[in-house]
Structure formats: structure tokens, C-alpha cells
Design a protein around this motif. Structure first.
Motif, PDB file in Angstrom:
ATOM      1  N   GLY A 421      -3.428   0.778   9.459  1.00 56.34           N
ATOM      2  CA  GLY A 421      -3.634   0.742   8.013  1.00 56.34           C
ATOM      3  C   GLY A 421      -3.485   2.116   7.414  1.00 56.34           C
ATOM      4  O   GLY A 421      -3.578   3.129   8.135  1.00 56.34           O
ATOM      5  N   ALA A 422      -3.234   2.172   6.111  1.00 51.07           N
ATOM      6  CA  ALA A 422      -3.026   3.466   5.466  1.00 51.07           C
ATOM      7  C   ALA A 422      -3.568   3.483   4.046  1.00 51.07           C
ATOM      8  O   ALA A 422      -3.012   4.125   3.156  1.00 51.07           O
ATOM      9  CB  ALA A 422      -1.540   3.818   5.453  1.00 51.07           C
ATOM     10  N   ALA A 423      -4.679   2.752   3.829  1.00 46.91           N
ATOM     11  CA  ALA A 423      -5.356   2.826   2.533  1.00 46.91           C
ATOM     12  C   ALA A 423      -6.642   3.632   2.719  1.00 46.91           C
ATOM     13  O   ALA A 423      -6.781   4.395   3.669  1.00 46.91           O
ATOM     14  CB  ALA A 423      -5.622   1.426   1.992  1.00 46.91           C
ATOM     15  N   THR A 424      -7.608   3.464   1.846  1.00 44.34           N
ATOM     16  CA  THR A 424      -8.776   4.345   1.812  1.00 44.34           C
ATOM     17  C   THR A 424      -9.555   4.375   3.128  1.00 44.34           C
ATOM     18  O   THR A 424      -9.817   5.437   3.686  1.00 44.34           O
ATOM     19  CB  THR A 424      -9.708   3.914   0.669  1.00 44.34           C
ATOM     20  OG1 THR A 424      -8.993   4.021  -0.570  1.00 44.34           O
ATOM     21  CG2 THR A 424     -10.930   4.811   0.604  1.00 44.34           C
ATOM     22  N   SER A 446       2.996  -0.087   5.145  1.00 43.68           N
ATOM     23  CA  SER A 446       3.661  -0.121   3.841  1.00 43.68           C
ATOM     24  C   SER A 446       3.279   1.139   3.080  1.00 43.68           C
ATOM     25  O   SER A 446       2.341   1.836   3.445  1.00 43.68           O
ATOM     26  CB  SER A 446       3.269  -1.368   3.049  1.00 43.68           C
ATOM     27  OG  SER A 446       1.868  -1.445   2.895  1.00 43.68           O
ATOM     28  N   ALA A 447       4.007   1.441   2.033  1.00 43.26           N
ATOM     29  CA  ALA A 447       3.802   2.679   1.287  1.00 43.26           C
ATOM     30  C   ALA A 447       2.417   2.713   0.644  1.00 43.26           C
ATOM     31  O   ALA A 447       1.815   1.676   0.351  1.00 43.26           O
ATOM     32  CB  ALA A 447       4.884   2.836   0.229  1.00 43.26           C
ATOM     33  N   THR A 448       1.913   3.914   0.421  1.00 40.57           N
ATOM     34  CA  THR A 448       0.565   4.131  -0.106  1.00 40.57           C
ATOM     35  C   THR A 448       0.631   5.010  -1.345  1.00 40.57           C
ATOM     36  O   THR A 448       1.394   5.966  -1.402  1.00 40.57           O
ATOM     37  CB  THR A 448      -0.318   4.839   0.955  1.00 40.57           C
ATOM     38  OG1 THR A 448      -0.244   4.131   2.185  1.00 40.57           O
ATOM     39  CG2 THR A 448      -1.761   4.925   0.504  1.00 40.57           C
ATOM     40  N   GLY A 517       7.346  12.278   6.612  1.00 41.20           N
ATOM     41  CA  GLY A 517       7.747  10.883   6.625  1.00 41.20           C
ATOM     42  C   GLY A 517       6.745   9.898   6.068  1.00 41.20           C
ATOM     43  O   GLY A 517       6.907   8.689   6.194  1.00 41.20           O
ATOM     44  N   TYR A 518       5.691  10.412   5.430  1.00 43.65           N
ATOM     45  CA  TYR A 518       4.689   9.533   4.815  1.00 43.65           C
ATOM     46  C   TYR A 518       5.331   8.825   3.623  1.00 43.65           C
ATOM     47  O   TYR A 518       6.007   9.444   2.799  1.00 43.65           O
ATOM     48  CB  TYR A 518       3.506  10.379   4.366  1.00 43.65           C
ATOM     49  CG  TYR A 518       2.282   9.627   3.894  1.00 43.65           C
ATOM     50  CD1 TYR A 518       1.216   9.409   4.753  1.00 43.65           C
ATOM     51  CD2 TYR A 518       2.166   9.169   2.587  1.00 43.65           C
ATOM     52  CE1 TYR A 518       0.068   8.756   4.337  1.00 43.65           C
ATOM     53  CE2 TYR A 518       1.038   8.506   2.150  1.00 43.65           C
ATOM     54  CZ  TYR A 518      -0.012   8.302   3.032  1.00 43.65           C
ATOM     55  OH  TYR A 518      -1.138   7.648   2.598  1.00 43.65           O
ATOM     56  N   ARG A 519       5.131   7.511   3.542  1.00 46.65           N
ATOM     57  CA  ARG A 519       5.758   6.727   2.478  1.00 46.65           C
ATOM     58  C   ARG A 519       4.833   6.638   1.269  1.00 46.65           C
ATOM     59  O   ARG A 519       3.690   6.195   1.385  1.00 46.65           O
ATOM     60  CB  ARG A 519       6.096   5.334   3.000  1.00 46.65           C
ATOM     61  CG  ARG A 519       7.141   5.359   4.107  1.00 46.65           C
ATOM     62  CD  ARG A 519       7.326   3.998   4.750  1.00 46.65           C
ATOM     63  NE  ARG A 519       8.329   4.040   5.808  1.00 46.65           N
ATOM     64  CZ  ARG A 519       8.570   3.045   6.644  1.00 46.65           C
ATOM     65  NH1 ARG A 519       7.880   1.907   6.547  1.00 46.65           N
ATOM     66  NH2 ARG A 519       9.482   3.167   7.576  1.00 46.65           N
ATOM     67  N   LEU A 520       5.337   7.038   0.140  1.00 47.19           N
ATOM     68  CA  LEU A 520       4.548   7.087  -1.092  1.00 47.19           C
ATOM     69  C   LEU A 520       5.074   6.103  -2.127  1.00 47.19           C
ATOM     70  O   LEU A 520       6.268   5.814  -2.189  1.00 47.19           O
ATOM     71  CB  LEU A 520       4.609   8.500  -1.696  1.00 47.19           C
ATOM     72  CG  LEU A 520       3.888   9.619  -0.944  1.00 47.19           C
ATOM     73  CD1 LEU A 520       4.407  10.972  -1.417  1.00 47.19           C
ATOM     74  CD2 LEU A 520       2.388   9.514  -1.151  1.00 47.19           C
ATOM     75  N   HIS A 521       4.195   5.589  -2.938  1.00 47.79           N
ATOM     76  CA  HIS A 521       4.587   4.884  -4.156  1.00 47.79           C
ATOM     77  C   HIS A 521       3.580   5.236  -5.236  1.00 47.79           C
ATOM     78  O   HIS A 521       2.542   5.845  -4.960  1.00 47.79           O
ATOM     79  CB  HIS A 521       4.684   3.375  -3.945  1.00 47.79           C
ATOM     80  CG  HIS A 521       3.359   2.690  -3.773  1.00 47.79           C
ATOM     81  ND1 HIS A 521       2.474   2.497  -4.800  1.00 47.79           N
ATOM     82  CD2 HIS A 521       2.764   2.168  -2.672  1.00 47.79           C
ATOM     83  CE1 HIS A 521       1.403   1.875  -4.354  1.00 47.79           C
ATOM     84  NE2 HIS A 521       1.542   1.670  -3.075  1.00 47.79           N
ATOM     85  N   ASP A 522       3.853   4.847  -6.460  1.00 49.45           N
ATOM     86  CA  ASP A 522       2.970   5.258  -7.555  1.00 49.45           C
ATOM     87  C   ASP A 522       2.433   4.092  -8.357  1.00 49.45           C
ATOM     88  O   ASP A 522       2.189   4.202  -9.555  1.00 49.45           O
ATOM     89  CB  ASP A 522       3.711   6.225  -8.494  1.00 49.45           C
ATOM     90  CG  ASP A 522       2.733   7.197  -9.157  1.00 49.45           C
ATOM     91  OD1 ASP A 522       1.671   7.454  -8.568  1.00 49.45           O
ATOM     92  OD2 ASP A 522       3.032   7.679 -10.249  1.00 49.45           O
ATOM     93  N   GLY A 523       2.257   2.954  -7.685  1.00 58.23           N
ATOM     94  CA  GLY A 523       1.661   1.819  -8.379  1.00 58.23           C
ATOM     95  C   GLY A 523       2.668   1.050  -9.202  1.00 58.23           C
ATOM     96  O   GLY A 523       3.843   1.402  -9.310  1.00 58.23           O
ATOM     97  N   TYR A 524       2.216  -0.028  -9.805  1.00 61.81           N
ATOM     98  CA  TYR A 524       3.086  -0.823 -10.662  1.00 61.81           C
ATOM     99  C   TYR A 524       3.432  -0.043 -11.922  1.00 61.81           C
ATOM    100  O   TYR A 524       2.554   0.481 -12.615  1.00 61.81           O
ATOM    101  CB  TYR A 524       2.402  -2.143 -11.041  1.00 61.81           C
ATOM    102  CG  TYR A 524       2.193  -3.073  -9.875  1.00 61.81           C
ATOM    103  CD1 TYR A 524       3.275  -3.537  -9.137  1.00 61.81           C
ATOM    104  CD2 TYR A 524       0.925  -3.490  -9.510  1.00 61.81           C
ATOM    105  CE1 TYR A 524       3.090  -4.400  -8.061  1.00 61.81           C
ATOM    106  CE2 TYR A 524       0.721  -4.352  -8.447  1.00 61.81           C
ATOM    107  CZ  TYR A 524       1.815  -4.800  -7.730  1.00 61.81           C
ATOM    108  OH  TYR A 524       1.624  -5.648  -6.666  1.00 61.81           O
TER     109      TYR A 524
END
Length: 688
Positions: A421-424, A446-448, A517-524
């Protein structure tokens, strides 16, 4: 260098089985909030939409608020629906919390606002609309292209008093000149919110001194019982005590709700299956702390001391919740369970019949009028994937845990640990394991979304940092402004403005993560964590130190998934292998979105519109408000509640006042025709 807007998109957080172009309801993603597909995105009154750049610097906000509210109040008191609508933007919003609607509703546009007013104004009898003496009007700048004049007001209604907040925009102006903006007629409400504040002299923060707060504690039965004896008899349900309200769960949500009932003089009982109040916080991994600032998380009536840390350790919070229950004289039965299968509501008597079993094995029958489920946002059943080979791994000495019950052991020093996992929770536990000398690998499936606590979170929360301090607002006043000035669709549309600032502040942090290589996203729609929270409930991390360990390589990163366990490690789906001593699944919960179903069964879950569906964790309906949370349900006498501290603090007060009104004999029938959104084929089903 900060990433450009083109670097951010919604792609990494779309469900793998969903079309990449349309939401689940067949609506283009550009037109809908989150991934639910039924909540239309609002159009903000930016300078471009207005057609000019207003001279906001010339505006006397106090004069404007007084003059606008005088006209607006006159229209409301005369119950002239067209005149009221004339003060509101054609595509504006009216949010109501338990006053006009006896529900939580957001009405968008005149076509929805006017019918509500036509039906409810006469029943409500609002009058004496006036500027709030406690919260000053202000110019709210949300960017170079968008500003509002924020106003706060009070009023009387047929059964008590109410509060309101609104955002004014010069939508009736032509040029935005100083002379135009000086006229109240140039302004319209883009959004307005109203809420109940008192009912028949009672309020949820102070009670009613004239009828409830006695000068001296005396035994109502004339038996000369001391305070201690009175409390024990009430808490233990002696002398025929029957609670009007039973609350399931003694976490912050349940205790907050109970405190409101205590203040309002409504007999209550909280049932907690564990051995202490606040157990869910104190039982988690040792390093857990709140990622929301303490100054936003105060509890009703007894705020935290100002010297408390900005981000409160969970163990300290758990201790505070236990003391809170004692100091507020809350009736809590620990080690107690409810037999949900036997729970029955009698429409003739307006009562539930509940069977509960206490820790000593004794069974009790309770007959409350109201049943509240406050078992938390995340639920209680850990979601541990069933992976082949787990038994062999454990039989060979391997340890498999879940974040909900994870405890780092001192003997693990030097052990090889994999965190799935990669959330909080995954980040917090990974950080804790490294601190204890473990060799850690994080599986990022998945991206965080990442935002720093020290820089971004504190910057974005800066306006509320003085809450409950000498030069700031009391928590209840801060809540009025925060929760009434905008409904969720408007808040959602403004989120990316804060995230733009956060990305700039965190540019170096984000770049360091990308480099490994950490996958990032910025929310909807670039809205960060809050654009996801009500829909996905996870997928983000507010960094408290773990990211630097990932960027430096102290925490290894892999993007595969575990295919199967071996006796001394795992094999990933890409065929690679890794030795492991300990595997921690930070993979969330199975029933986080079905509290009613878990307690009262499938039929009740369907009746109350509770459903499990990926992408709508809080059951947000087409209006942008939850159709489950803190609002009346199709099953009379049943309520479900789950949210963060500030939300619970504000809405617990409104819901408690609604119930007080009902107990006083006031008609609290909700305003009808509430849209619920598309039905779910997964209603009442708990997925693997």
C-alpha cells in the motif's frame, strides 16, 4: 522545478474497469465532480465570467453587508419567493442544514431553490435577518481572478434562531467600478447557507440555563444521593432509566454526538464493543498521529489546550477521548455489543427494541426513540487479500499483519519488511519500521497524492490556525463560516487553487519522489486529497517524514503486486522474488462504506440507500451532499454518521437540535424530492 499542469491528470486514480473518458453515470469527467458522474461542476463567477475586473479595493464590506441583508431580509420576511431569488445568482446555491428543510440539502439554481422556498417559508417563519455581531464581514480573495464578499448573519424562525453565511459577487454590475460596487443592488449571492442554531431556547453548545442548568445538584427522587451516586445510577441504567438515544461507537463521532445530547438534556447511552472510549485511536500503530491540525479538531464544549501539538498523537487523542467522556458525564457502556438482527422499530410507538449484551454477560432490552451508528469512517473488517502461500509463509516463522492492528516489535530490528500500500497508513508504518531498524520495501500499486504537512497543510490551514485563541474565533463560530459559506460542489471547484499553491511549496519534495520512480497524482481535476476523500476515502498521504526516506532510498519502492508467498518471502506478478520476514497489508477495510448493512443487515441497508460502490465512499448524492451522513433516513429513528472532527462537531449540533425539536413536538418532516442518484447493483453487498 514545479511540474506543469499538463503533468497532472486523473488517469492514475480511475478504476481499472472504468472508461477513461466518461464517469460511471455516462457524464464526461470534465463536467462532473469526482468519479460519481451525477454532480454537475459549478461555474465560478470569475472576472472572465463577469466580463470585467471589479474594483474590490473600494468596497466597504460592512456597509455592503448591512444594506444587502436589509433588502434580502425584507424579501425573506415577506415570503416573496421571486424577490428572494432576485438576490441570488441564477446558477447560485442555497445550502440548508436542518432549518428550512429539516435535512441537509443543497439546492442549485432558481429552478430548485424557488420550489423549496415556496413550500417551506410559511412553515419556517424566518424574520429579523441581521448581521452577525460575532463574525465580521470580509473580502475573500481566492486568486487574481476571483473574490467574494463574505457575509454572516443571524435570524429568528418559528421555533428558535438560525445562522447563515453567504458569498456575494457583483453579478448585477456592468463595469465593476467603485460607484457600482458601492450599490448593494449590484451584488448577488453566489452561495448562501442557513442552519439551525437554537430551538425553543436550547442550543447544542450551552444548553438552557433557565430550565436545565441547576444552581445545585439535587436528587430528583429525594433519596439524598450524592453526585457520584447519581452518575453511577444514570450510567448503569438504574431506577428505570431508558435512553432516548442509543449511539453505537465511542470514538470521536459517537462521543461528540453524546455530548450534544447531554447539553440538550436528552437521555443517551453510548455502546462500545471495546474496553475503553476512544479505543480505535489508541489501539493503532504507535506512531499514528492526526494529519489534520489540532486547531481544527476541537471537541464540543471542551476544546483541546492550546499547547497541544499541531498534529496530535493518536495515543494522546485516545486518552483525551476517555477523559472527555468522563468530564462530560457521558453514559458509555464498554465491552457491550448490539444484536442487530433482533433490532426492531415500532411505527406505532416510535421506538426501537434493542437487545444488548454487556461484558459481564448480562443482556438488556433498550427502547430508545433514536438509534445512531457511529462506528467510524473506515469500518472494522480489515481488507486482507487472500494470497496463495500465506499459510506456508506463516508456518515458517513469517509474520503477516494488517495496518488496523499493526504493532512494531523491538525484536524486529534487522528484519526484512514489505508494506503493501502507499496511502497514509502505509507511509506511517514504513517510517515507524525504519525507525526501529527494519529493512523496508513499499509496494505502490497505484499513484498517490502527496502534500507536505509542515509546508502545504499548515499554509492552507493558516486562516483557521487561531481558532479558540484570543485573537481567533471560537470553534462553533469558525464552523458556521466554513460549512455554510459554500456547498461541497463549490468547495470542490476551489480546491485546485489551493493545490496550485501546494505544488509550488512542495516542488522539491515532489521532484525528489519522481526521481526514484514514485508515482504521483493530484486528485480529481487537480483538487488534491479533498477532491478524493468523499469519493475514494484514500489514495493520498500528507507527508510527516516518510517521503524523505523514500527519496533517499532508505525505503525501497516496487510497483508490482504479490502473486504468491513462499516459505521465506514473496513472488511478484512480474516474476521477481523478494525475501521477507514481515508483510504488512495497509489495504484498508472491507466494510468502510456499509455501517448500516454491517449492523442491521442487507434489507435495512437497501431501505436507507446505503450501498457499496467504488468511487463514492460517503454516498454523495446529486446535490453534492451525502444521502446517508448526519441526515434523516427513510427508516425513521435511524441515523448514520462518519466524518472528520470539524465536520462532526458542526453537524452533530444541528442533528441534535433536530432531535430536540422532535422531542418538543415540533414537526420535523424533511423537505421532499431529495435526489439520490443512480441505484447501485451492489446494495448491501460487502466486496472482497
Amino acid at each position: 522545478m514545479a511540474p506543469s499542469a499538463a503533468d497532472w491528470n486523473d488517469e492514475p486514480i480511475r478504476p481499472p474497469n472504468a472508461d477513461s473518458q466518461i464517469g460511471w453515470a455516462g457524464v464526461p469527467l470534465s463536467e462532473t465532480l469526482g468519479y460519481y458522474g451525477v454532480i454537475k461542476r459549478p461555474s465560478l463567477p470569475t472576472n472572465e465570467k463577469l466580463g470585467f475586473t471589479p474594483d474590490y479595493a473600494s468596497v466597504d464590506v460592512n456597509k455592503l453587508a448591512t444594506e444587502f441583508l436589509a433588502s434580502y431580509g425584507k424579501a425573506i420576511e415577506s415570503q416573496n419567493v421571486d424577490a428572494i431569488a432576485g438576490h441570488i445568482a441564477e446558477d447560485g446555491y442555497w445550502k440548508d442544514v436542518e432549518l428550512l428543510t429539516w435535512d441537509i440539502r443543497t439546492l442549485a439554481g432558481h429552478d430548485n431553490i424557488k420550489p423549496m422556498l415556496a413550500e417551506r417559508l410559511a412553515k419556517t417563519g424566518i424574520k429579523n435577518v441581521r448581521v452577525s455581531p460575532y463574525i465580521p464581514s470580509s473580502l475573500e480573495r481566492l486568486g487574481d481572478d476571483l473574490s467574494f464578499v463574505l457575509i454572516h448573519f443571524e435570524f429568528d424562525f418559528a421555533h428558535g434562531t438560525g445562522i447563515g453565511a453567504g458569498r456575494l459577487s457583483p453579478l448585477a454590475a456592468k463595469t465593476g467600478s467603485a460607484s457600482e460596487l458601492a450599490e448593494a443592488s449590484s451584488w448577488k449571492l453566489y452561495s448562501v447557507g442557513t442552519a439551525i442554531e437554537t430551538v425553543d431556547g436550547w442550543d447544542a453548545e450551552n444548553g438552557d440555563k433557565m430550565r436545565y442548568q441547576k444552581a445545585k445538584v439535587q436528587d430528583p427522587l429525594g433519596r439524598a444521593r450524592t453526585y457520584r451516586q447519581l452518575r453511577e445510577d444514570e450510567r448503569e441504567g438504574r431506577d428505570g432509566f431508558q435512553p432516548t438515544v442509543v449511539i453505537i461507537g465511542a470514538g470521536h463521532t459517537g462521543l461528540t454526538m453524546a455530548a450534544r445530547f447531554k447539553v440538550l438534556g436528552i437521555p443517551h447511552l453510548v455502546i462500545e464493543k471495546e474496553d475503553t472510549a476512544g479505543y480505535s485511536w489508541g489501539s493503532r500503530y504507535a506512531s499514528l498521529s492526526l494529519h489534520g491540525p489540532t486547531f481544527t479538531n476541537h471537541l464540543p464544549c471542551l476544546p483541546y489546550p492550546n499547547w497541544f501539538p499541531v498534529f496530535l498523537p493518536a495515543q494522546q487523542l485516545s486518552k483525551f477521548l476517555q477523559l472527555y467522556a468522563e468530564m462530560m458525564d457521558l453514559n458509555v457502556w464498554t465491552k457491550t455489543t448490539l444484536d442487530g438482527k433482533s433490532a426492531v422499530y415500532d411505527d406505532a410507538t416510535n421506538q426501537w427494541t434493542l437487545s444488548v449484551t454487556r461484558g459481564d454477560g448480562t443482556k438488556h432490552i433498550l427502547r430508545p426513540k433514536h438509534l445512531m451508528i457511529a462506528t467510524g469512517i473506515s469500518g472494522t473488517l480489515p481488507n486482507i487479500p487472500e494470497v496463495p502461500g500465506m499459510t506456508e509463509f506463516q508456518q515458517n516463522g513469517g509474520i503477516i499483519t494488517h495496518s488496523s492492528r499493526h504493532k512494531t516489535d523491538a525484536s524486529w530490528k534487522g528484519k526484512k519488511c514489505i508494506v503493501v500500500g502507499a496511502a497514509t497508513s502505509a507511509h506511517d508504518i514504513s517510517y515507524e519500521l525504519v525507525e526501529n531498524g527494519c529493512d523496508v520495501t513499499m509496494i505502490q500499486r497505484s499513484a498517490t497524492h502527496v502534500m507536505s504537512v509542515d509546508k502545504s497543510v499548515r499554509t492552507l490551514f493558516k486562516p483557521r490556525e487561531r481558532t479558540n485563541r484570543r485573537d481567533g474565533l471560537a470553534p462553533d463560530l469558525a464552523d458556521q463560516s466554513h460549512y455554510l459559506k459554500q456547498p461541497f460542489p463549490v468547495e470542490y471547484e476551489l480546491l485546485n487553487r489551493g493545490q496550485t499553491i501546494a505544488r509550488q511549496l512542495d516542488a522539491d519534495l515532489l521532484e525528489s519522489l519522481r526521481n526514484v520512480g514514485y508515482r504521483l497524482h493530484d486528485g480529481y481535476h487537480g483538487g488534491g486529497a479533498y477532491s478524493m476523500f468523499l469519493f475514494d476515502q484514500g489514495g493520498f498521504y500528507w507527508d510527516t517524514g516518510c517521503c524523505s526516506l523514500i527519496a533517499s532510498g532508505k525505503i525501497a519502492l516496487t510497483h508490482s503486486e504479490i502473486d504468491h508467498f513462499t516459505k521465506d518471502g514473496v513472488v511478484y506478478k512480474d516474476g521477481t522474488t523478494q525475501k521477507a520476514d514481515i508483510v504488512v497489508f495497509a489495504t484498508g477495510y472491507m466494510n468502510s462504506k456499509s455501517a448500516i448493512q454491517a449492523l442491521l443487515g442487507d434489507e435495512m441497508a437497501r431501505k436507507c440507500n446505503e450501498r457499496w460502490e467504488k468511487g463514492n465512499a460517503f454516498f454523495v448524492g446529486p446535490e453534492g451532499e451525502s444521502v446517508i451522513n448526519y441526515c434523516p433516513l427513510p427508516q425513521k429513528g435511524l441515523y448514520s454518521m462518519f466524518h472528520q472532527f470539524a465536520f462532526s462537531r458542526f453537524h452533530s449540533g444541528r442533528l441534535a437540535l433536530r432531535i430536540k425539536a422532535e422531542e418538543l413536538g415540533i414537526d420535523v418532516t424533511p423537505y421532499g424530492n431529495k435526489p439520490l442518484g443512480p441505484s447501485s447493483t451492489a446494495a448491501g453487498r460487502v466486496p472482497r
